[in-house]
Design a protein around this motif. Structure first.
Motif, PDB file in Angstrom:
ATOM      1  N   GLY A 111      12.144 -33.753 -35.212  1.00 45.24           N
ATOM      2  CA  GLY A 111      11.773 -33.855 -33.806  1.00 45.24           C
ATOM      3  C   GLY A 111      10.314 -33.574 -33.530  1.00 45.24           C
ATOM      4  N   LYS A 146       5.955 -34.561 -34.825  1.00 45.87           N
ATOM      5  CA  LYS A 146       5.145 -35.694 -35.241  1.00 45.87           C
ATOM      6  C   LYS A 146       5.031 -35.750 -36.766  1.00 45.87           C
ATOM      7  CE  LYS A 146       2.363 -35.742 -31.020  1.00 45.87           C
ATOM      8  NZ  LYS A 146       0.995 -35.623 -30.452  1.00 45.87           N
ATOM      9  N   TYR A 206      15.033 -29.047 -35.557  1.00 47.70           N
ATOM     10  CA  TYR A 206      15.387 -29.940 -34.447  1.00 47.70           C
ATOM     11  C   TYR A 206      16.096 -29.158 -33.336  1.00 47.70           C
ATOM     12  CZ  TYR A 206      16.906 -34.227 -32.087  1.00 47.70           C
ATOM     13  OH  TYR A 206      17.095 -35.223 -31.175  1.00 47.70           O
ATOM     14  N   GLU A 252      14.679 -28.573 -29.521  1.00 52.50           N
ATOM     15  CA  GLU A 252      15.473 -29.016 -28.385  1.00 52.50           C
ATOM     16  C   GLU A 252      15.759 -27.866 -27.410  1.00 52.50           C
ATOM     17  OE1 GLU A 252      17.279 -32.158 -27.354  1.00 52.50           O
ATOM     18  OE2 GLU A 252      15.300 -32.525 -28.190  1.00 52.50           O
ATOM     19  N   SER A 293      21.662 -37.626 -38.138  1.00 49.58           N
ATOM     20  CA  SER A 293      20.437 -37.754 -37.351  1.00 49.58           C
ATOM     21  C   SER A 293      19.662 -39.026 -37.679  1.00 49.58           C
ATOM     22  CB  SER A 293      19.544 -36.524 -37.572  1.00 49.58           C
ATOM     23  OG  SER A 293      19.015 -36.522 -38.888  1.00 49.58           O
ATOM     24  N   LYS A 319      20.424 -43.330 -35.926  1.00 51.22           N
ATOM     25  CA  LYS A 319      19.690 -43.974 -34.835  1.00 51.22           C
ATOM     26  C   LYS A 319      18.626 -44.922 -35.382  1.00 51.22           C
ATOM     27  CE  LYS A 319      16.511 -42.836 -31.052  1.00 51.22           C
ATOM     28  NZ  LYS A 319      15.304 -43.465 -31.644  1.00 51.22           N
ATOM     29  N   ASP A 320      17.789 -44.430 -36.293  1.00 47.83           N
ATOM     30  CA  ASP A 320      16.719 -45.275 -36.844  1.00 47.83           C
ATOM     31  C   ASP A 320      17.252 -46.272 -37.856  1.00 47.83           C
ATOM     32  OD1 ASP A 320      14.722 -44.103 -35.317  1.00 47.83           O
ATOM     33  OD2 ASP A 320      14.378 -42.508 -36.774  1.00 47.83           O
ATOM     34  N   THR A 359      17.714 -45.301 -27.917  1.00 46.13           N
ATOM     35  CA  THR A 359      18.413 -44.204 -27.245  1.00 46.13           C
ATOM     36  C   THR A 359      17.405 -43.181 -26.757  1.00 46.13           C
ATOM     37  OG1 THR A 359      18.625 -42.730 -29.151  1.00 46.13           O
ATOM     38  CG2 THR A 359      20.266 -44.494 -28.947  1.00 46.13           C
ATOM     39  N   PRO A 360      17.805 -42.339 -25.799  1.00 42.21           N
ATOM     40  CA  PRO A 360      16.961 -41.179 -25.502  1.00 42.21           C
ATOM     41  C   PRO A 360      16.961 -40.237 -26.701  1.00 42.21           C
ATOM     42  CG  PRO A 360      19.074 -41.015 -24.375  1.00 42.21           C
ATOM     43  CD  PRO A 360      19.020 -42.379 -24.979  1.00 42.21           C
ATOM     44  N   LYS A 361      16.138 -39.203 -26.625  1.00 41.39           N
ATOM     45  CA  LYS A 361      16.076 -38.262 -27.747  1.00 41.39           C
ATOM     46  C   LYS A 361      17.443 -37.652 -27.981  1.00 41.39           C
ATOM     47  CE  LYS A 361      13.301 -34.559 -29.673  1.00 41.39           C
ATOM     48  NZ  LYS A 361      12.166 -33.630 -29.475  1.00 41.39           N
ATOM     49  N   GLN A 383      25.772 -35.940 -30.175  1.00 47.74           N
ATOM     50  CA  GLN A 383      25.006 -36.960 -30.906  1.00 47.74           C
ATOM     51  C   GLN A 383      25.851 -38.199 -31.155  1.00 47.74           C
ATOM     52  OE1 GLN A 383      22.774 -36.177 -34.457  1.00 47.74           O
ATOM     53  NE2 GLN A 383      22.117 -34.154 -33.766  1.00 47.74           N
ATOM     54  N   ARG A 429       5.955 -45.485 -32.189  1.00 50.08           N
ATOM     55  CA  ARG A 429       6.571 -44.276 -31.603  1.00 50.08           C
ATOM     56  C   ARG A 429       5.582 -43.130 -31.438  1.00 50.08           C
ATOM     57  NH1 ARG A 429      12.062 -41.628 -33.939  1.00 50.08           N
ATOM     58  NH2 ARG A 429      12.829 -43.713 -33.317  1.00 50.08           N
TER      59      ARG A 429
END
Length: 552
Positions: A48, A50, A87, A91, A143, A146-147, A153-155, A163, A240
């Motif tokens: 979560g 950079k 993560y 959050e 996790s 998604k990718d 999706t939102p975070k 999730q 991103r």
């Protein structure tokens, strides 16, 4: 208590250092640096934060741990085991508080090493380690879906079931091209080691050199090249995050306060505990794989502590030992911590020279790399072996696994340790026995033999002795040759037994005490209570004393 002397392993290694060892360390460091590049970015993105924060962690944390640590070959940096932890903290508490928690955890790790508590990590049962490691692997894989599927999706939230709900809710945004890149990346990662075994059949020099490249780097280069040249419609690091800065990380002072420290106690404890377990387990694996001197666990914890204190001031995330990169370092020929330093310098040069190229790295390829990491992280064969172990072993392992997946690591470890302690107490209590001794005794004398450890979990068995004594008993002799230890609760139980027997008109004698029980009975005052003459060195002497007029 004597404090641990701060002495990095690097100082000892440099005493006999020569050009040949440097060549071996440089080659190993370059190899590990190439492998660490895609992993550092992937771990950061999955956590979560950079991608450059993962690189800065590998550069600064990896350098400090190698330069100051107690292992000759350990490679430190961001680790897959921390993805779920980091993560969740980001959050729940935000990035600034993650940096504060990491600094506090670093101070805790340094204190553990300073006060010579590195050996305590070995008291964490292997069932708990396997349970939470497999649980973290499942969460890391989740996790990355998604990718992998290219979902918009939102975070994602940190909660497991939420999730899954978010992923299903946005399943209609599936990107076939992203899925193809991720799937091909994953397939290549599994196939590459087999292809490397046949690199000798490749005649072309360039192809032969390429066949020796680490699999994650091959995936990163091929996926990035295809995305850039073919303009594939997939999300990249550039789309991103805007790319990676081509500069050294800036120093930032997190706002530390006592209030933040209190609120972040559990996250801090979780980072410190996981960091200690991961780094020392990694160092032990390196000891078994390589031929270098065994690691110093306290010095390693002090170095890990310093790295985790310093790295957040440059935007880094938690640092720990990494098993895959460390084993690669050993197998690549590393002989000293210089290899780890070269690994950090390699990453620094890549950031300063080739950072703009990261803009085209597809996130689906990084997802494939992390799915491969998650698969290798988990010890899945342990589930198949459960049928060979006891019920407590199964409950602790499966319970820790499920609690890690459904709740979080801190809850899983806390509950796992409580379960492990409870089962251990139960097991130890079953090992304590009181049985009639096969000995010829005078009339009215009963001899009972003690086995095992008389502690708080086993005192009930001693309390039941008076009720089963036969009528006419004048003296009870406790033969303690096989009693290996006793605690304060055991002393109290003996005291209550003595007083109960006194009320019944029965005398109590002990014989053949081992050193620990004898010492504690004397220090606690029990020996003075019943009289030293009632503690005999041998059973024969105790029986002789039992027929004396004052025996009762």
């Amino acid at each position: 208590m004597q404090l641990h002397r701060f002495r990095p392993r690097l100082l000892d290694a440099l005493k006999t250092y020569d050009r040949g060892r440097f060549a071996a360390d440089a080659g190993a460091g370059l190899t590990v640096g190439v492998i660490a590049l895609p992993l550092a970015m992937a771990f950061a993105i999955a956590s979560g934060v950079k991608p450059e924060q993962g690189l800065f962690t590998a550069i600064i944390g990896g350098f400090l741990v190698s330069a100051l640590g107690g292992s000759s070959v350990q490679i430190a940096g961001p680790a897959g085991a921390f993805i779920v932890i980091v993560y969740g903290i980001v959050e729940r508490y935000g990035l600034a508080n993650l940096l504060i928690a990491t600094v506090l955890a670093g101070a805790m790790l340094f204190a553990l090493g300073l006060f010579r508590l590195g050996g305590l990590v070995r008291y964490v049962p292997i069932t708990i380690v396997i349970g939470f490691t497999n649980g973290i692997a499942v969460l890391v894989a989740l996790s990355q879906l998604k990718d992998l599927f290219g979902l918009v999706t939102p975070k994602l939230p940190a909660d497991f079931f939420t999730q899954i709900g978010v992923l299903l809710e946005h399943a209609d945004s599936f990107n076939p091209m992203a899925f193809a890149i991720g799937l091909l990346s994953l397939a290549l990662l599994f196939a590459w080691p087999r292809l490397q075994k046949h690199h000798t059949v490749v005649e072309h020099t360039t192809l032969r050199s390429a066949s020796r490249m680490p699999a994650p780097m091959v995936v990163l280069v091929l996926a990035t090249t295809a995305t850039a040249l073919l303009h594939l419609p997939v999300e990249t690091i550039g789309s991103r995050f805007g790319g990676i800065p081509q500069a050294l990380p800036a120093f930032v002072w997190p706002e530390l306060s006592w209030r933040s420290a209190k609120e972040l106690f559990i996250p801090t404890l979780t980072i410190a505990m996981l960091g200690a377990v991961e780094s020392l387990l990694c160092a032990r694996v390196a000891d078994n794989v390589g031929t270098v001197p065994k690691h110093d666990p306290n010095q390693e914890l002090m170095a890990q502590g310093i790295a985790n204190v310093v790295t957040p001031f440059f935007g880094g995330i938690p640092t720990t030992g990494t098993i895959a990169r460390t084993v690669t370092n050993v197998r690549a020929g590393a002989t000293s911590p210089v290899a780890g330093i070269v690994h950090a310098v390699t990453l620094l040069v890549v950031v300063l020279v080739a950072a703009p190229l990261a803009e085209h790295v597809p996130l689906a390829a990084l997802a494939g790399i992390l799915l491969f990491v998650a698969w290798n992280m988990g010890e899945w064969h342990e589930f198949a072996r459960l049928r060979h172990f006891s019920l407590p072993y199964r409950i602790i392992l499966v319970g820790t696994f499920l609690l890690t997946v459904v709740f979080d690591l801190s809850v899983a470890v806390q509950v796992g340790l409580v379960m492990a302690c409870a089962f251990f107490i139960y097991r130890m209590s079953t090992l304590f026995r009181i049985e009639p001794a096969p000995a010829e005794t005078p009339p009215g004398v009963v001899v009972e033999r003690l086995y095992g450890a008389l502690f708080f979990g086993a005192v009930a068995k001693l309390e039941a002795v008076p009720a089963r004594l036969p009528a006419g008993t004048r003296v009870l002799v406790l033969e303690a040759q096989r009693l290996i230890s006793i605690d304060a609760s055991g002393v109290d139980a003996l005291t209550q037994l003595y007083r109960t027997l006194q009320r019944q008109g029965v005398g109590l004698q002990l014989c053949e005490l081992n050193e620990q029980p004898r010492s504690l009975l004397q220090r606690s005052g029990f020996s003075a209570l019943i009289g030293e003459e009632r503690i005999a060195p041998t059973l024969a002497e105790a029986l002789a004393r039992s027929v004396a007029p004052t025996a009762a």
